[in-house]
Design a protein around this motif. Structure first.
Motif, PDB file in Angstrom:
ATOM      1  N   ILE A  26       0.830  -1.204   0.000  1.00  0.00           N
ATOM      2  CA  ILE A  26       0.000   0.000   0.000  1.00  0.00           C
ATOM      3  C   ILE A  26       0.868   1.260   0.000  1.00  0.00           C
ATOM      4  O   ILE A  26       1.841   1.354   0.754  1.00  0.00           O
ATOM      5  CB  ILE A  26      -0.976   0.002   1.203  1.00  0.00           C
ATOM      6  N   THR A  27       0.543   2.216  -0.852  1.00  0.00           N
ATOM      7  CA  THR A  27       1.332   3.449  -0.953  1.00  0.00           C
ATOM      8  C   THR A  27       0.485   4.700  -0.736  1.00  0.00           C
ATOM      9  O   THR A  27       1.015   5.819  -0.798  1.00  0.00           O
ATOM     10  CB  THR A  27       2.010   3.548  -2.325  1.00  0.00           C
ATOM     11  N   SER A  28      -0.829   4.519  -0.478  1.00  0.00           N
ATOM     12  CA  SER A  28      -1.672   5.686  -0.214  1.00  0.00           C
ATOM     13  C   SER A  28      -2.971   5.248   0.442  1.00  0.00           C
ATOM     14  O   SER A  28      -3.337   4.069   0.403  1.00  0.00           O
ATOM     15  CB  SER A  28      -1.987   6.446  -1.506  1.00  0.00           C
ATOM     16  N   TYR A  29      -3.635   6.187   1.061  1.00  0.00           N
ATOM     17  CA  TYR A  29      -4.959   5.939   1.622  1.00  0.00           C
ATOM     18  C   TYR A  29      -5.842   7.151   1.350  1.00  0.00           C
ATOM     19  O   TYR A  29      -5.359   8.258   1.102  1.00  0.00           O
ATOM     20  CB  TYR A  29      -4.888   5.649   3.127  1.00  0.00           C
ATOM     21  N   LEU A  30      -7.159   6.942   1.402  1.00  0.00           N
ATOM     22  CA  LEU A  30      -8.129   8.006   1.171  1.00  0.00           C
ATOM     23  C   LEU A  30      -8.682   8.485   2.505  1.00  0.00           C
ATOM     24  O   LEU A  30      -8.951   7.679   3.399  1.00  0.00           O
ATOM     25  CB  LEU A  30      -9.268   7.502   0.286  1.00  0.00           C
ATOM     26  N   ILE A  31      -8.886   9.812   2.622  1.00  0.00           N
ATOM     27  CA  ILE A  31      -9.360  10.348   3.893  1.00  0.00           C
ATOM     28  C   ILE A  31     -10.104  11.664   3.666  1.00  0.00           C
ATOM     29  O   ILE A  31      -9.792  12.421   2.738  1.00  0.00           O
ATOM     30  CB  ILE A  31      -8.173  10.552   4.871  1.00  0.00           C
ATOM     31  N   CYS A  32     -11.110  11.920   4.512  1.00  0.00           N
ATOM     32  CA  CYS A  32     -11.805  13.206   4.555  1.00  0.00           C
ATOM     33  C   CYS A  32     -11.431  13.883   5.882  1.00  0.00           C
ATOM     34  O   CYS A  32     -12.160  13.728   6.886  1.00  0.00           O
ATOM     35  CB  CYS A  32     -13.320  13.027   4.481  1.00  0.00           C
ATOM     36  N   PRO A  33     -10.330  14.606   5.933  1.00  0.00           N
ATOM     37  CA  PRO A  33      -9.814  15.108   7.211  1.00  0.00           C
ATOM     38  C   PRO A  33     -10.684  16.166   7.872  1.00  0.00           C
ATOM     39  O   PRO A  33     -10.513  16.448   9.061  1.00  0.00           O
ATOM     40  CB  PRO A  33      -8.444  15.681   6.826  1.00  0.00           C
ATOM     41  N   GLU A  34     -11.629  16.772   7.115  1.00  0.00           N
ATOM     42  CA  GLU A  34     -12.470  17.825   7.699  1.00  0.00           C
ATOM     43  C   GLU A  34     -13.529  17.269   8.651  1.00  0.00           C
ATOM     44  O   GLU A  34     -14.094  18.008   9.459  1.00  0.00           O
ATOM     45  CB  GLU A  34     -13.171  18.609   6.587  1.00  0.00           C
ATOM     46  N   ILE A  35     -13.826  15.977   8.546  1.00  0.00           N
ATOM     47  CA  ILE A  35     -14.920  15.407   9.342  1.00  0.00           C
ATOM     48  C   ILE A  35     -14.504  15.248  10.797  1.00  0.00           C
ATOM     49  O   ILE A  35     -13.463  14.677  11.103  1.00  0.00           O
ATOM     50  CB  ILE A  35     -15.352  14.036   8.781  1.00  0.00           C
ATOM     51  N   LYS A  36     -15.343  15.734  11.684  1.00  0.00           N
ATOM     52  CA  LYS A  36     -15.191  15.513  13.129  1.00  0.00           C
ATOM     53  C   LYS A  36     -16.593  15.233  13.673  1.00  0.00           C
ATOM     54  O   LYS A  36     -17.495  16.055  13.509  1.00  0.00           O
ATOM     55  CB  LYS A  36     -14.592  16.738  13.825  1.00  0.00           C
ATOM     56  N   VAL A  37     -16.790  14.115  14.300  1.00  0.00           N
ATOM     57  CA  VAL A  37     -18.102  13.749  14.830  1.00  0.00           C
ATOM     58  C   VAL A  37     -18.020  13.664  16.346  1.00  0.00           C
ATOM     59  O   VAL A  37     -17.134  12.993  16.896  1.00  0.00           O
ATOM     60  CB  VAL A  37     -18.580  12.399  14.252  1.00  0.00           C
ATOM     61  N   ASP A  38     -18.932  14.354  17.012  1.00  0.00           N
ATOM     62  CA  ASP A  38     -19.016  14.290  18.472  1.00  0.00           C
ATOM     63  C   ASP A  38     -19.724  12.989  18.847  1.00  0.00           C
ATOM     64  O   ASP A  38     -20.935  12.844  18.659  1.00  0.00           O
ATOM     65  CB  ASP A  38     -19.804  15.485  19.000  1.00  0.00           C
TER      66      ASP A  38
END
Length: 560
Positions: free
Chosen positions: A155-167
């Motif tokens: 594996i050389t990369s991963y996908l992410i949505c860094p803006e998401i924060k859930v309480d």
């Protein structure tokens, strides 16, 4: 609402991401390394779900150990980016391993991710873990964990949505829009509710409540693990156990500095309380809630192998099994053969599997086995696909409510009916890995040699003649998969056994486990001192393995 961006983050593969018997366990600081947790979660999603990833539903929970919350947010962000449709998450990220299995099955989810290192200690300087459970609610089988490991090497990369924060501290349902018109939903759910509902379908809560209200004194120790909320809600609120009798029920990131393993060594507080003779029944649970230890009045210890056999012999005391008669019984290979005689006497199908609950899941899904357990304080049934500490506790309380006698009497009656397996396990923790491998290699060569069969060994005045020496291999009767090198067994002609295996639950070094199992049918001997009874076999095992010479260890860290 603006769509949240998906980022592809480049990284280099990490070595050694090989899941063990139940997930990937490493030092907490390893998971905290940049990209490490993200990379493994990406491997779980790609390899574990494959072409079912997009639009999937997952259940996520953890035992509340250090780094639980940070890892949870990363799972949310990566799941969104990989187009998972929905996550069910336990409030505060807390959900026991059995409850996750329950919720996967209840919601017909695609699988689940559990943040736990089980009974290993927690904290910045201790252990963390991540495991994947499949759509049946059980741990991923080896074919999937092997895929995860292979992917982790490239594996050389991963996908992410860094803006998401859930309480996740409050019950809620959050709906988010992710780029490419992907809808993503996170529902924070009560950790205990669905599980409690299932337990009420299995057991007669009114009968147990009457037992407790009659003056039967119960105490429970959650060891500052995930089971605190379950003890309070199930045992206290529903069944009437006073909250003052429930100990260490606030989950802590470091388990209060203790080792959340419910055995005589690490759950010593419960042992000391029970030895005072005030309580009739005591139970301790491990960090993620799938293991249990049962004690009777005055500290009477119920060996986990005996606990399994006793429950199997008394299934008529549990309403679930009256409606769904057991299809068969199973135990892990190192577990004592006490269950074997129950299966033989009751005419049930019987299976011996390698260590690891995932092997039981296949048998359950094929409807050939309904009740099973391991000597490592794990017991369960086909109500879910994980071992289940609270289920075992309630099974025992059901038996006691039905028989109206003590824990000790239940066990004594069982030994009189089936004979007794004297049993012990010696754990040598954090040995040098090379030394562990050397011990196993040399011992295997010795016991599988042509001239080993028929040899006689004598210690402390007792002699044992070898029936067979082998490296245990298992062919799954359902999918025909083969699991080799599962442990070394020396079986003697009286069916006593010596077993050695390297444990897959540690995060550093090697844990060498030595098991001694000796059956006694003579009623005059069933109350003998176990350590005296087993001493000759222990001496033979240490001599044959050369454990002291190879490892330098003069005594085990834990004796069960």
């Amino acid at each position: 609402m603006p769509e949240l961006k998906i980022l592809e983050v480049s990284m280099k593969p990490f070595p050694g991401m090989k899941p063990g018997t139940s997930g990937l366990r490493k030092a907490t600081k390893t998971f905290m390394e940049e990209h490490y947790t993200e990379a493994f979660v990406q491997c779980i999603l790609r390899a574990g779900l494959g072409d079912r990833l997009q639009g999937s539903t997952l259940v996520v929970g953890g035992d509340g150990r250090y780094y639980n919350n940070e890892a949870l947010q990363k799972i949310i962000q990566i799941s969104a980016a990989n187009k998972v449709a929905k996550l069910y998450i336990g409030r505060n990220g807390i959900m026991s391993t059995p409850a996750v299995s329950c919720y996967i099955r209840k919601k017909k989810a695609s699988g689940g991710i559990i943040l736990t290192a089980s009974h290993n200690p927690g904290g910045l300087d201790h252990d963390f873990g991540i495991k994947f459970n499949t759509c049946n609610g059980g741990p991923a089988l080896e074919n999937l964990t092997d895929k995860m490991f292979e992917l982790s090497k490239s594996i050389t990369s991963y996908l992410i949505c860094p803006e998401i924060k859930v309480d996740v501290s409050k019950l809620c349902c959050v709906k988010l829009a992710v780029e490419s018109s992907h809808s993503f939903e996170v529902e924070v759910v009560g950790s205990v509710d669905a599980y409690l509902e299932l337990m009420k379908e299995i057991f007669d809560f009114q009968a147990i409540k009457q037992l407790i209200s009659s003056g039967f004194q119960v105490t429970a120790d959650a060891l500052h693990g995930v089971m605190g909320p379950y003890v309070v809600k199930v045992l206290c609120n529903e069944l009437g156990v006073p909250e003052a009798n429930a100990s260490h029920c606030n989950p802590l990131p470091d388990f209060g500095g203790g080792h959340p393993d419910p055995n005589l060594t690490y759950a010593h507080n419960l042992v000391e309380v029970m030895q005072k003779g005030v309580f009739d029944f005591g139970v301790a649970f491990d960090g993620d809630g799938d293991r249990n230890m049962i004690l009777g009045k005055n500290g009477f210890f119920v060996n986990p192998s005996d606990s399994l056999a006793v429950i199997a012999a008394n299934v008529q005391c549990i309403p679930y099994f009256q409606k769904h008669p057991p299809q068969g019984f199973a135990r892990s290979m190192p577990t004592s053969s006490a269950l074997d005689r129950v299966a033989e006497k009751t005419g049930h199908k019987f299976f011996v599997t390698p260590t690891g609950w995932k092997f039981f899941g296949n048998l359950m899904d094929a409807h050939v086995m309904s009740l099973c357990g391991e000597e490592s304080f794990g017991t369960g049934s086909d109500h879910i696909r994980e071992k289940d500490g609270m289920w075992a506790c309630l099974a025992w309380l059901s038996i006691l409510a039905h028989k109206k006698t003590s824990v000790e009497n239940v066990v004594l009656q069982h030994w009189k009916a089936f004979g007794r397996n004297f049993y012990t396990r010696y754990d040598y923790e954090n040995c040098e890995s090379a030394k562990g491998d050397q011990l196993m290699s040399e011992l295997e060569k010795l016991i599988t040699a042509d001239n080993f069969k028929g040899k006689t060994f004598t210690a402390s005045g007792k002699s044992y003649k070898v029936k067979i020496g082998e490296n245990f291999s298992y062919t799954d009767p359902v999918d025909k998969s083969v699991s080799k090198n599962q442990g070394l067994i020396i079986t003697f002609e009286d069916n006593s056994r010596i077993i050695f295996r390297l444990s897959g639950t540690g995060v550093s070094g090697a844990t060498i486990r030595m098991y001694i199992d000796s059956y006694e049918a003579d009623q005059n001997n069933i109350l003998a001192d176990p350590q005296v009874q087993l001493k000759p076999l222990v001496e033979i095992a240490l001599e044959l393995s050369r454990l002291k010479e190879i490892t330098g260890r003069t005594k085990p860290d834990v004796i069960t």
